[in-house]
Design a protein around this motif. Structure first.
Motif, PDB file in Angstrom:
ATOM      1  N   THR A   2       1.219  -1.548  -0.033  1.00  0.00           N
ATOM      2  CA  THR A   2       0.273  -0.102  -0.130  1.00  0.00           C
ATOM      3  C   THR A   2       0.991   1.401   0.350  1.00  0.00           C
ATOM      4  O   THR A   2       1.871   1.005   0.389  1.00  0.00           O
ATOM      5  CB  THR A   2      -0.971  -0.219   1.150  1.00  0.00           C
ATOM      6  N   ASP A   3       0.086   2.551  -0.206  1.00  0.00           N
ATOM      7  CA  ASP A   3       0.756   3.314  -0.837  1.00  0.00           C
ATOM      8  C   ASP A   3       0.970   4.474   1.068  1.00  0.00           C
ATOM      9  O   ASP A   3      -0.153   3.748   1.900  1.00  0.00           O
ATOM     10  CB  ASP A   3       0.478   4.376  -1.435  1.00  0.00           C
ATOM     11  N   ASP A   4       1.935   5.068   1.399  1.00  0.00           N
ATOM     12  CA  ASP A   4       2.394   5.468   2.444  1.00  0.00           C
ATOM     13  C   ASP A   4       2.285   6.559   2.014  1.00  0.00           C
ATOM     14  O   ASP A   4       2.886   7.377   1.615  1.00  0.00           O
ATOM     15  CB  ASP A   4       3.741   5.615   3.151  1.00  0.00           C
ATOM     16  N   TRP A   5       0.649   7.329   2.310  1.00  0.00           N
ATOM     17  CA  TRP A   5       0.592   8.256   2.504  1.00  0.00           C
ATOM     18  C   TRP A   5       1.285   9.400   3.283  1.00  0.00           C
ATOM     19  O   TRP A   5       1.601  10.681   3.486  1.00  0.00           O
ATOM     20  CB  TRP A   5      -1.256   8.635   2.368  1.00  0.00           C
ATOM     21  N   ALA A   7       3.909   8.895   4.747  1.00  0.00           N
ATOM     22  CA  ALA A   7       4.920   9.845   4.242  1.00  0.00           C
ATOM     23  C   ALA A   7       5.427  10.983   3.551  1.00  0.00           C
ATOM     24  O   ALA A   7       6.217  12.003   3.344  1.00  0.00           O
ATOM     25  CB  ALA A   7       6.167   8.627   3.948  1.00  0.00           C
ATOM     26  N   SER A  46      -5.827   9.357   0.018  1.00  0.00           N
ATOM     27  CA  SER A  46      -5.371   8.138  -0.080  1.00  0.00           C
ATOM     28  C   SER A  46      -5.625   8.172  -1.259  1.00  0.00           C
ATOM     29  O   SER A  46      -4.879   7.105  -2.534  1.00  0.00           O
ATOM     30  CB  SER A  46      -6.940   7.190   0.282  1.00  0.00           C
ATOM     31  N   LEU A  71       5.510   7.099  -1.991  1.00  0.00           N
ATOM     32  CA  LEU A  71       4.483   7.117  -1.929  1.00  0.00           C
ATOM     33  C   LEU A  71       4.732   5.134  -1.090  1.00  0.00           C
ATOM     34  O   LEU A  71       3.989   4.439  -0.275  1.00  0.00           O
ATOM     35  CB  LEU A  71       3.207   6.817  -2.966  1.00  0.00           C
ATOM     36  N   ASP A  72       5.907   4.381  -2.518  1.00  0.00           N
ATOM     37  CA  ASP A  72       5.674   2.982  -2.965  1.00  0.00           C
ATOM     38  C   ASP A  72       6.958   2.628  -1.546  1.00  0.00           C
ATOM     39  O   ASP A  72       7.931   2.140  -1.834  1.00  0.00           O
ATOM     40  CB  ASP A  72       6.125   2.794  -3.624  1.00  0.00           C
ATOM     41  N   GLY A  73       7.807   4.098  -0.832  1.00  0.00           N
ATOM     42  CA  GLY A  73       9.033   3.619  -0.415  1.00  0.00           C
ATOM     43  C   GLY A  73      10.378   3.955  -0.563  1.00  0.00           C
ATOM     44  O   GLY A  73      11.185   3.565  -0.194  1.00  0.00           O
TER      45      GLY A  73
END
Length: 151
Positions: A2-5, A7, A46, A71-73
């Motif tokens: 999942t995307d890290d909103w 971050a 989101s 978003l994907d780190g």
């Protein structure tokens, strides 16, 4: 994955603040509107449209695709590379310190050097944001210009 909103919220706020911009300033620099920026920084989103991502990257002076990497780190590697570049510049400046010497006419140069070194240390030591290389470049140019005038 999942995307890290969260971050993204931290990264956008940190970058905006490092550029000394208010949320409303982003819109005047081609970014999304103030309300959108506020929602992103609060982590209240989101998803965002591709166009909003591009606008955000342009206003924050990020490379295209940075929002997705945050978003994907995977932006960590990019941030680490940027920090390493700043650290290398700082190391070089510190290595040159002994060669500068201090004379009565060199005091303004030393003061400019100390301000630049302190600013670079601050940029390198911040763990949660990308160093502001534009500001570091500006400080180095000012220091070099002063050095040239003194020589």
């Amino acid at each position: 994955m999942t995307d890290d909103w969260g971050a993204l919220a931290k990264a956008v706020r940190a970058r905006r603040e490092s550029l000394r911009m208010a949320q409303a300033d982003l819109a005047t620099h081609g970014g999304p509107g103030e309300a959108t920026v506020r929602r992103i920084e609060r982590g209240e989103v989101s998803s965002v449209r591709a166009g909003t991502k591009s606008q955000l990257e342009a206003a924050l002076r990020w490379h295209p695709g940075t929002v997705d990497r945050v978003l994907d780190g995977t932006a960590t590697d990019e941030v680490t590379q940027t920090r390493r570049s700043a650290e290398a510049a700082l190391s070089y400046a510190l290595a040159q310190e002994a060669e500068l010497g201090v004379t009565a006419t060199g005091r303004p140069v030393l003061a400019a050097y100390e301000r630049t070194s302190a600013a670079l240390r601050d940029l390198v030591s911040v763990e949660d944001r990308t160093p502001d290389l534009d500001r570091a470049t500006e400080l180095l140019r000012e220091a070099v210009a002063l050095l040239i005038r003194e020589i």
